[in-house]
Write a protein that holds these residues in place. Sequence first.
Motif, PDB file in Angstrom:
ATOM      1  N   TYR A   6       0.806  -0.889   0.024  1.00  0.00           N
ATOM      2  CA  TYR A   6       0.010   0.128  -0.166  1.00  0.00           C
ATOM      3  C   TYR A   6       0.172   1.871   0.006  1.00  0.00           C
ATOM      4  O   TYR A   6       0.979   2.337   0.322  1.00  0.00           O
ATOM      5  CB  TYR A   6      -1.027  -0.183   0.928  1.00  0.00           C
ATOM      6  CG  TYR A   6      -1.521  -1.163   1.061  1.00  0.00           C
ATOM      7  CD1 TYR A   6      -3.169  -1.111   0.423  1.00  0.00           C
ATOM      8  CD2 TYR A   6      -1.598  -2.210   2.241  1.00  0.00           C
ATOM      9  CE1 TYR A   6      -3.486  -3.057   0.272  1.00  0.00           C
ATOM     10  CE2 TYR A   6      -2.154  -3.039   2.343  1.00  0.00           C
ATOM     11  CZ  TYR A   6      -3.509  -3.000   1.595  1.00  0.00           C
ATOM     12  OH  TYR A   6      -3.769  -4.950   1.505  1.00  0.00           O
ATOM     13  N   GLU A   7       2.194   1.755  -0.736  1.00  0.00           N
ATOM     14  CA  GLU A   7       3.014   2.255  -0.700  1.00  0.00           C
ATOM     15  C   GLU A   7       3.010   2.418  -1.808  1.00  0.00           C
ATOM     16  O   GLU A   7       2.896   2.163  -3.131  1.00  0.00           O
ATOM     17  CB  GLU A   7       4.273   2.415   0.198  1.00  0.00           C
ATOM     18  CG  GLU A   7       4.868   2.037   1.599  1.00  0.00           C
ATOM     19  CD  GLU A   7       5.944   1.951   1.855  1.00  0.00           C
ATOM     20  OE1 GLU A   7       5.707   2.302   3.343  1.00  0.00           O
ATOM     21  OE2 GLU A   7       6.553   1.438   0.919  1.00  0.00           O
ATOM     22  N   ASN A  21       4.804  10.915   2.238  1.00  0.00           N
ATOM     23  CA  ASN A  21       4.534   9.627   3.832  1.00  0.00           C
ATOM     24  C   ASN A  21       3.119  10.563   3.989  1.00  0.00           C
ATOM     25  O   ASN A  21       2.237  10.170   5.267  1.00  0.00           O
ATOM     26  CB  ASN A  21       5.198  10.665   4.858  1.00  0.00           C
ATOM     27  CG  ASN A  21       6.214  10.115   4.236  1.00  0.00           C
ATOM     28  OD1 ASN A  21       6.888   9.078   4.433  1.00  0.00           O
ATOM     29  ND2 ASN A  21       7.531  11.054   4.479  1.00  0.00           N
ATOM     30  N   LYS A  22       1.856  10.798   2.394  1.00  0.00           N
ATOM     31  CA  LYS A  22       0.479  11.169   3.110  1.00  0.00           C
ATOM     32  C   LYS A  22       0.010   9.741   2.195  1.00  0.00           C
ATOM     33  O   LYS A  22       0.553   9.877   1.370  1.00  0.00           O
ATOM     34  CB  LYS A  22       0.146  12.464   2.853  1.00  0.00           C
ATOM     35  CG  LYS A  22       1.000  13.926   4.339  1.00  0.00           C
ATOM     36  CD  LYS A  22       0.848  13.356   4.823  1.00  0.00           C
ATOM     37  CE  LYS A  22       1.205  14.462   5.887  1.00  0.00           C
ATOM     38  NZ  LYS A  22       0.908  14.704   7.085  1.00  0.00           N
ATOM     39  N   THR A  23      -1.170   9.492   3.163  1.00  0.00           N
ATOM     40  CA  THR A  23      -2.251   9.446   1.727  1.00  0.00           C
ATOM     41  C   THR A  23      -2.885   9.480   1.049  1.00  0.00           C
ATOM     42  O   THR A  23      -3.073  10.940   0.754  1.00  0.00           O
ATOM     43  CB  THR A  23      -3.067   8.649   2.740  1.00  0.00           C
ATOM     44  OG1 THR A  23      -4.229   9.515   3.179  1.00  0.00           O
ATOM     45  CG2 THR A  23      -2.333   7.100   3.526  1.00  0.00           C
ATOM     46  N   LYS A  31      -7.907   0.535   1.254  1.00  0.00           N
ATOM     47  CA  LYS A  31      -6.397   1.124   1.953  1.00  0.00           C
ATOM     48  C   LYS A  31      -6.550   2.415   1.332  1.00  0.00           C
ATOM     49  O   LYS A  31      -6.184   2.334  -0.134  1.00  0.00           O
ATOM     50  CB  LYS A  31      -5.906   0.161   2.307  1.00  0.00           C
ATOM     51  CG  LYS A  31      -6.044  -0.909   3.115  1.00  0.00           C
ATOM     52  CD  LYS A  31      -4.798  -1.669   4.369  1.00  0.00           C
ATOM     53  CE  LYS A  31      -5.795  -2.546   5.034  1.00  0.00           C
ATOM     54  NZ  LYS A  31      -3.993  -3.279   5.465  1.00  0.00           N
ATOM     55  N   GLU A  32      -5.624   3.123   1.353  1.00  0.00           N
ATOM     56  CA  GLU A  32      -6.035   4.625   0.445  1.00  0.00           C
ATOM     57  C   GLU A  32      -3.883   3.934   0.631  1.00  0.00           C
ATOM     58  O   GLU A  32      -3.464   3.298   1.556  1.00  0.00           O
ATOM     59  CB  GLU A  32      -5.748   5.489   0.844  1.00  0.00           C
ATOM     60  CG  GLU A  32      -7.153   6.061   1.467  1.00  0.00           C
ATOM     61  CD  GLU A  32      -7.429   7.471   1.658  1.00  0.00           C
ATOM     62  OE1 GLU A  32      -6.534   7.993   2.988  1.00  0.00           O
ATOM     63  OE2 GLU A  32      -8.560   8.265   1.439  1.00  0.00           O
ATOM     64  N   LYS A  34       0.030   5.469   0.383  1.00  0.00           N
ATOM     65  CA  LYS A  34       1.103   6.483   0.982  1.00  0.00           C
ATOM     66  C   LYS A  34       1.991   6.957  -0.068  1.00  0.00           C
ATOM     67  O   LYS A  34       2.369   5.822  -0.419  1.00  0.00           O
ATOM     68  CB  LYS A  34       1.427   5.256   2.725  1.00  0.00           C
ATOM     69  CG  LYS A  34       2.582   6.312   3.156  1.00  0.00           C
ATOM     70  CD  LYS A  34       2.934   5.935   4.454  1.00  0.00           C
ATOM     71  CE  LYS A  34       3.959   6.392   4.971  1.00  0.00           C
ATOM     72  NZ  LYS A  34       4.407   6.098   6.195  1.00  0.00           N
ATOM     73  N   VAL A  36       5.553   7.253  -0.941  1.00  0.00           N
ATOM     74  CA  VAL A  36       6.933   7.110  -0.310  1.00  0.00           C
ATOM     75  C   VAL A  36       7.800   7.429  -1.517  1.00  0.00           C
ATOM     76  O   VAL A  36       9.467   7.807  -0.947  1.00  0.00           O
ATOM     77  CB  VAL A  36       6.710   5.728   0.039  1.00  0.00           C
ATOM     78  CG1 VAL A  36       6.203   5.454   1.189  1.00  0.00           C
ATOM     79  CG2 VAL A  36       6.937   4.751  -1.511  1.00  0.00           C
TER      80      VAL A  36
END
Length: 74
Positions: A6-7, A21-23, A31-32, A34, A36
């Motif tokens: 989920y990154e 570092n935010k979704t 899942k949203e 993130k 990176v």
Amino acid sequence: MPTEDYEVIVNKSNQYEMKLNKTIKTQVNGKELKVVGYYDSKTNKQDYFVNNNTVKYSVINKNEGLMIYPKNKS
């Protein structure tokens, strides 16, 4: 490439809308993702780069039916 599920890595042109570092609103398996990291593209591609597991979750989630067969029939 992202190491965790989920990154996502997005195009550098989105760095002001998609903060590190935010979704983001894009979801996989509910899942949203993130952010990176960022990548640079001369053609301004807007692809999202995720790890293999996140791709697998997306494919499984989008299919209405999935059959898995063993490699060895016995």
